[in-house]
Design an enzyme around this catalytic site. Sequence first.
Site, short mmCIF file in Angstrom:
data_model
loop_
_atom_site.label_atom_id
_atom_site.label_comp_id
_atom_site.label_asym_id
_atom_site.label_seq_id
_atom_site.Cartn_x
_atom_site.Cartn_y
_atom_site.Cartn_z
N ARG A 73 11.77 7.16 6.05
CA ARG A 73 11.57 5.93 6.82
C ARG A 73 12.46 4.81 6.28
O ARG A 73 12.68 4.72 5.08
CB ARG A 73 10.11 5.48 6.77
CG ARG A 73 9.20 6.23 7.74
CD ARG A 73 7.78 5.72 7.72
NE ARG A 73 7.17 5.91 6.42
CZ ARG A 73 7.02 4.98 5.50
NH1 ARG A 73 7.41 3.73 5.74
NH2 ARG A 73 6.47 5.25 4.34
N TYR A 201 15.02 10.74 11.90
CA TYR A 201 14.00 11.13 10.93
C TYR A 201 12.58 10.76 11.37
O TYR A 201 12.35 9.65 11.86
CB TYR A 201 14.29 10.51 9.55
CG TYR A 201 13.13 10.72 8.63
CD1 TYR A 201 12.95 11.96 8.01
CD2 TYR A 201 12.15 9.76 8.48
CE1 TYR A 201 11.83 12.21 7.25
CE2 TYR A 201 11.03 9.99 7.70
CZ TYR A 201 10.88 11.22 7.10
OH TYR A 201 9.76 11.46 6.36
N GLY A 202 11.64 11.64 11.10
CA GLY A 202 10.20 11.48 11.32
C GLY A 202 9.71 10.13 11.78
O GLY A 202 9.76 9.78 12.96
N LYS A 210 3.91 6.59 13.17
CA LYS A 210 3.69 5.30 12.51
C LYS A 210 3.95 4.13 13.48
O LYS A 210 3.25 3.12 13.44
CB LYS A 210 4.56 5.18 11.26
CG LYS A 210 4.29 6.25 10.19
CD LYS A 210 2.84 6.30 9.83
CE LYS A 210 2.50 6.82 8.44
NZ LYS A 210 2.87 8.14 8.04
N HIS A 230 -4.05 4.07 8.19
CA HIS A 230 -3.24 5.14 7.58
C HIS A 230 -4.18 6.02 6.74
O HIS A 230 -4.14 6.00 5.51
CB HIS A 230 -2.16 4.48 6.71
CG HIS A 230 -1.10 5.40 6.22
ND1 HIS A 230 -0.29 5.10 5.15
CD2 HIS A 230 -0.69 6.61 6.66
CE1 HIS A 230 0.56 6.09 4.95
NE2 HIS A 230 0.33 7.01 5.85
N SER A 252 2.22 6.65 1.55
CA SER A 252 3.02 7.84 1.85
C SER A 252 3.32 8.63 0.58
O SER A 252 3.66 8.05 -0.45
CB SER A 252 4.32 7.40 2.51
OG SER A 252 4.04 6.68 3.68
N CYS A 254 1.27 10.21 -1.34
CA CYS A 254 0.30 9.98 -2.41
C CYS A 254 -0.94 10.85 -2.29
O CYS A 254 -1.99 10.53 -2.85
CB CYS A 254 -0.08 8.51 -2.47
SG CYS A 254 1.29 7.48 -3.02
N GLY A 255 -0.87 11.93 -1.53
CA GLY A 255 -1.93 12.92 -1.59
C GLY A 255 -2.85 13.05 -0.39
O GLY A 255 -3.85 13.77 -0.46
N LYS A 256 -2.52 12.42 0.74
CA LYS A 256 -3.43 12.51 1.89
C LYS A 256 -3.52 13.94 2.44
O LYS A 256 -4.61 14.47 2.60
CB LYS A 256 -2.98 11.58 3.03
CG LYS A 256 -3.22 10.11 2.77
CD LYS A 256 -2.87 9.25 3.96
CE LYS A 256 -1.44 9.40 4.40
NZ LYS A 256 -0.44 9.04 3.38
N ASN A 258 -2.80 16.78 1.17
CA ASN A 258 -3.45 17.70 0.23
C ASN A 258 -4.97 17.54 0.24
O ASN A 258 -5.70 18.53 0.23
CB ASN A 258 -2.91 17.48 -1.18
CG ASN A 258 -1.59 18.21 -1.39
OD1 ASN A 258 -1.58 19.35 -1.84
ND2 ASN A 258 -0.50 17.58 -1.01
N ASP A 277 -3.31 11.95 8.41
CA ASP A 277 -2.42 10.80 8.23
C ASP A 277 -2.92 9.51 8.90
O ASP A 277 -2.78 8.45 8.35
CB ASP A 277 -1.02 11.15 8.78
CG ASP A 277 0.06 10.21 8.27
OD1 ASP A 277 0.10 9.95 7.06
OD2 ASP A 277 0.88 9.74 9.08
N ARG A 374 10.17 17.98 4.58
CA ARG A 374 8.88 18.04 5.28
C ARG A 374 8.78 19.25 6.20
O ARG A 374 9.76 19.93 6.46
CB ARG A 374 8.69 16.77 6.11
CG ARG A 374 8.58 15.54 5.21
CD ARG A 374 7.89 14.40 5.87
NE ARG A 374 7.68 13.33 4.91
CZ ARG A 374 6.50 12.78 4.65
NH1 ARG A 374 5.42 13.18 5.28
NH2 ARG A 374 6.39 11.80 3.77
N GLY A 499 -7.56 20.84 -5.65
CA GLY A 499 -8.90 21.39 -5.38
C GLY A 499 -9.98 20.80 -6.27
O GLY A 499 -11.17 20.78 -5.92
#
Length: 588
Positions: A73, A201-202, A210, A230, A252, A254-256, A258, A277, A374, A499
Site C-alpha cells: 500500500r 497492488y492489493g 481498504k 480493521h 497490517s 500484525c497477526g490478524k 493467523n 481483516d 501475499r 496456536g
Amino acid sequence: MATFLEKWVEEQARLTKPDKIYWCDGSDEEARKIVEIGLTRERIEDYNVFHKLSQKTFPSSYLHRSHPTDVARAEHLTYVCHSDKKTAGPNNNWMPPAQAKEKLTKLSDGCMRGRTMYVLPYMMGHPESPYAKACVQLTDVSYVAVSMRIMTRVGKGVIQKIKKTDNFVRGFHSVGDFHQDRRFIMHFPDENLVWSIGSGYGGNALLGKKCFSLRIASWLGLKENWLAEHMIIIGVEDPQGKITYIAAAMPSACGKTNLAMMEPALPGYKVWTVGDDIAWLNIGPDGRLWAINPENGFFGVASGTSMKTNPNMIRTLKAGKFYPTIFTNTALNTDTNDPWWEGLDGEIPSNLVDWRGREWNPSLGTKAAHPNSRFTVAISQCPTVSPEFNNPDGVPISAILLGGRRTNLIPLVYESFNWQHGVFTGGGIGSETTAAAIHKVGVLRRDPMAMLPFCGYNMGDYFRHWLNIGKRLAHPPKIFAVNWFRTDGEGNFLWPGFGENIRVLKWIIERINNKIGAKETPIGFVPNPKDLELDGINIPQENLEKLFEVNIEDWGEEIKDIQKFFEQFGKRMPEEIWKEFKNFKELK
Ligand code: GTP
Ligand code: SPV
Ligand code: MN
C-alpha cells in the site's frame, strides 16, 4: 434509457479510451477466460500477469509478479478528499476534491488505450444482509478483475439491485503506467467514489477492500451510526461447545489472519473464522454489537505462513475448490513449479528464483519472497470457516481486542476498565511499522484501533463516534489490548504466539463471563498468574514475569507520545478521552 451506472461506465470509457468494455458476471468460466488472458497477452515488465503453478501441490494456483515498485500500500499517495481539510483530519492526506479530480482526469486520459475495461458489479457483505453494500469497480488489468472475484461477491444480480436504487459505491481503477510519480489512490466520501491510478497492488487496486470497506465505509458509519473496522471476527468454541464471538483489530501484518484461523493449542477448543481483516459493526435490536465480514476471500501475508504457524491457511491454499488461488510476489521453485516464501515448512529449495524472477540463493543475503508477498484465496476453502459466515445478521460480539506490534513495554494482554477507558486505550495504541505499506519498517507510530491509514475522516471525530456507539449499546463488548510481539533482551519473542494465543483467548472469555478476578494496574486489569492456562507449555518464569510486567516508570515516553498524538486533533478530541488520559497520567 441508460441507467446511472451505464452512463458512468460510458463516461469513464470516453475518458480512458479502452479497446473493449467487458461486463463481468463473476462466473467460474469467465474467471478461467480472464486468467488465460493474463497467462498469454498482458505483461508486466517482461513477465506475463499470471504464471501457472504446479497444480499438484496448489490446485488452481497462479503466481503474479507485480511491478517491482508496486508491492505494498502507498499511504503517502493515498488521499481522502472531503470538501474541507478539517473533516479529513491530520490522519489523512487531503486535496480539495476539484483539484484532485483535475489531476486524476489528466492522468486517466487515454490510460486504457489498447486494454480492456472490466466492469465488476459486486457486493460487500451477503446480498441479503441489511448491512451489505452494492458496488461497481472498473479496472484495466486481469489480475485485479480475477482478484475481485475471489475477495468479493461479484455477480450480475448486483446490477438489478443498483438499478432499483441507483445507490452504489463507484471504484475506478487503472494501472496507468505503474509509475510512482503518477500513482494516486483518492477517495471522495461524499460521492461514494474511489479513484485509483498507477498501482496494481492489493489495497491500492482491489477497491472493495481498504478503500471502500474501511475509508469510505467508516465515513458512512459515522453518518449512519455504525462502525467499519480493521478487525477480524472469530467464534471461539470452548470444550463445552459454547461459542463466544470476538472481534480483533491489529495493524497490517500484525497477526490478524493467523488469529482468525488459529488451530488452538488447548484441547477441546476450536476457532471458527468469520473474517480475517474487516468487520462492519452494527448495533443490534438487542443492544449488542453485531458484526459481519463484508469480504469473501483472504488477501493474506505469505511470509511466515506454514503448517506450524497457520496450518489452516496452508489447507485453505491447497483446497483448490474455488477458481483460482493467486500468489503475489512469492519466490518460485523452478524444479517443482511451486511457490516458496521464507518460513514455509521444509528445507530451502535449491533452485529458486526470487519474487522478481531472478536467480536466488541464501548467500545473497536478500529475501527470496517479498516480505509483503501475499495470497488471494476464497474464504469458502477455509476448513474453519464459520457456519455463520453467510448469516445476513452477522454474529454478536462479546469482546473487542486491540493489538499492535510492540517489542517492549506492552503486556501480552490487559483489560480496559470500561468502554470509555477502552476507547482511550485503543486510541493511544502504538505499533511498529511493517512491510504492508511502503515506508521504513520497524518504526513505532500511533495506530489507534489499527485504523490510522484507514479512517476516512478526522480521528478526533472517530473517537467521539466510538464513545457514542458505546453509549447506545445496552451490552457493550469488553475491550482488551493484546501484544504477541514482546521480546527479551536478545530479540526473541517472549510468547510463542500462533496456536498458543488460545490461552489468552481463554482468559478473555473467562473474564467476560465473570469467572475469574484479575490484577488491577494503572493501564487496566492483567491476568493473575494462576489464571493463565499454562498446561502443556514451557515458558521460563522470568519470561512470564516480563510478559505481564507493567512498570509504570517506563511509560514516560509512551505517555508523551500519546499526548502529542491526541493534541493534533485539537478541539475535535473528546473531553472524555482527555479525562482518561489525565487519570492515567496522575496514576503514573
Ligand atoms: P494484513 O493482512 O496485512 O492485515 O496482516 P495480518 O494482521 O493479517 O497479519 P498476519 O496474520 O498475516 O501475520 C503477519 C506476520 O506476523 C506473519 O509473518 C506471521 O507469521 C506473524 N505472526 C502472526 N501471528 C503471530 C504471533 O502470534 N506471534 C508471532 N511472533 N508472529 C506472528
Ligand atoms: C493490509 O495492508 O492491511 C492488507 C493488505 O490487508 S491490503 O489489501 O493491501 O490493504
Ligand atoms: Mn491479513
